[in-house]
Design an enzyme around this catalytic site. Sequence first.
Site, PDB file in Angstrom:
ATOM      1  N   LYS A  65       0.820  -1.216   0.000  1.00 16.55           N
ATOM      2  CA  LYS A  65       0.000   0.000   0.000  1.00 16.55           C
ATOM      3  C   LYS A  65       0.855   1.269   0.000  1.00 16.55           C
ATOM      4  O   LYS A  65       0.414   2.317  -0.443  1.00 16.55           O
ATOM      5  CB  LYS A  65      -0.955  -0.013   1.170  1.00 16.55           C
ATOM      6  CG  LYS A  65      -2.023  -1.093   1.011  1.00 16.55           C
ATOM      7  CD  LYS A  65      -3.114  -0.984   2.040  1.00 16.55           C
ATOM      8  CE  LYS A  65      -4.232  -1.987   1.755  1.00 16.55           C
ATOM      9  NZ  LYS A  65      -3.814  -3.386   1.997  1.00 16.55           N
TER      10      LYS A  65
HETATM   11  C1  LIG Z   1      -4.406  -4.470   1.347  1.00 13.35           C
HETATM   12  C2  LIG Z   1      -3.654  -5.742   1.243  1.00 13.35           C
HETATM   13  C3  LIG Z   1      -4.053  -6.766   0.360  1.00 13.35           C
HETATM   14  C4  LIG Z   1      -5.305  -6.670  -0.488  1.00 13.35           C
HETATM   15  O1  LIG Z   1      -5.190  -5.703  -1.507  1.00 13.35           O
HETATM   16  P1  LIG Z   1      -6.490  -5.151  -2.243  1.00 13.35           P
HETATM   17  O2  LIG Z   1      -6.015  -4.045  -3.104  1.00 13.35           O
HETATM   18  O3  LIG Z   1      -7.413  -4.669  -1.149  1.00 13.35           O
HETATM   19  O4  LIG Z   1      -7.088  -6.274  -3.005  1.00 13.35           O
HETATM   20  C5  LIG Z   1      -3.280  -7.915   0.281  1.00 13.35           C
HETATM   21  N1  LIG Z   1      -2.174  -8.069   1.053  1.00 13.35           N
HETATM   22  C6  LIG Z   1      -1.769  -7.112   1.917  1.00 13.35           C
HETATM   23  C7  LIG Z   1      -0.573  -7.361   2.748  1.00 13.35           C
HETATM   24  C8  LIG Z   1      -2.486  -5.911   2.044  1.00 13.35           C
HETATM   25  O5  LIG Z   1      -2.081  -4.972   2.916  1.00 13.35           O
END
Ligand SMILES: *Cc1c(COP(=O)(O)O)cnc(C)c1O
Length: 469
Positions: free
Chosen positions: A113
């Site tokens: 993220k």
């Molecule tokens: C947010 C997140 C996901 C999921 O991603 P999306 O974009 O919501 O599908 C998967 N793995 C980790 C470690 C995350 O922080």
Amino acid sequence: MRYLSTRGGAASAGFRDILLGGLMEDGGLAVPQAYPHISGAELAAWRRLGYRELAFEIIRRYADDMAPAELKQIIDRTYTAAVFGSDDITPVRQLQPGFHVLGLSRGPTLAFKDIAMQLLGNLFEYVLAAAGHELNILGATSGDTGSSAEYAMRGKRGIRVFMLSPHRKMSPFQTAQMFSLQDPNIFNLAIRGVFDDCQDIVKSVSNDLAFKARHHIGAVNSINWARVVAQVVYYFKAYFAVTRSNEQQVSFAVPTGNFGNICAGHIARCMGLPIRQLILATNENDVLDQFFRTGIYRVRPPRQVVQTSSPSMDISKASNFERFIYDLIGRDAALVKRLWQQLDSEDVFDLSRTPHFARVADFGFVSGSSSHANRLDIIRRVYRDCGQIIDTHTADGVKVGLEHREEGVPLVCLETALPAKFAEAIREALGRDPDVPAGLENLERLPQRFTVLDPDVAVVKDFIERSCT
Ligand SMILES: *Cc1c(COP(=O)(O)O)cnc(C)c1O
């Protein structure tokens, strides 16, 4: 580039207009009126670009109401070796011939993220300075999103962050990551309750339109369009890293929760990147896997969400999914509106016997799901065969990716977090602790700054009010 709503009931808007917003005024999501198509010649030229140059080429096509020089400067300031560990930003490593892991978790909070959120922090600061007002970001988190937002917004002029989390319910590492921040514009509010209590408080505050306007309350949730666009870049970067010519196709396995990450892959493919399969991997919370196998999308009440060892994928419904459905059904906004009305009243819609669902394969999508036992097994196998430790979310991606792997097509699994964030599951799988990245060894011993509050809307509003003066 103009943006429309997936539900067809909002005026078109520019990139800067939708940057700070969440839902469009009709409740839909912002989508570009068309995806820019990248020609073969452009794709060939892009193969030589570094991460920052590539990011500029892609993002400027979606943000054409920003001055190119300003945008370039913001991108150059965001994607640095100092923040992401290397100039590669998203390094690819090989697990086996033809099977790669795309490292997306070298940013400050060790999860993918950061790649979008760090850009968002700099874009927000720029747009707010130009508009001359401030922004108070209010959010609820059970871990990754909250810390990523805080590290992106810390020290930014004109921005405060109020992040609600369930008191004593995050992992020690995640708690330390957030609560050790001492920046005066970051407020950690530990709520005596569970994650849903935090979420409910955020909703109530946001529904008080007068309070929201008075205090310039905003959000940085996963439906934010700029976050999705920023994620498109690394699909291109990874494609070039594992191929020699643009004749080749590549498949991507994506650990999925709210469909933001894989939505970016879908967009890259629509722009002309030669992606063969987009392999969607869920954990036990498999509403999306069910859709891609059956054509029936059935969301769950929050109380039915299973708490898993890949907690950042524990979702009841996938907030970005509406963007894909819009494309799948031929950009028919009236139909999207009907489907989401049905979802609101009946928690389900069914495309199984429609020609739309038959087109899922044309979009490259396949799916699968993973259990706690599966992910521990994958973590052990990758450690034994490749000598590397992967985290639980990435393990879900590897598990489902291998099930769909095709001879002769390179497979790239997206690494969405580093194992240090989820030490307990690693200890269970391997009987040892994951390595902690340099500089973070003492994280859990740093002084922590947070305020414990009762799960009460009035108490939280009062806290915000007092902090904004
Ligand atoms: C947010 C997140 C996901 C999921 O991603 P999306 O974009 O919501 O599908 C998967 N793995 C980790 C470690 C995350 O922080």
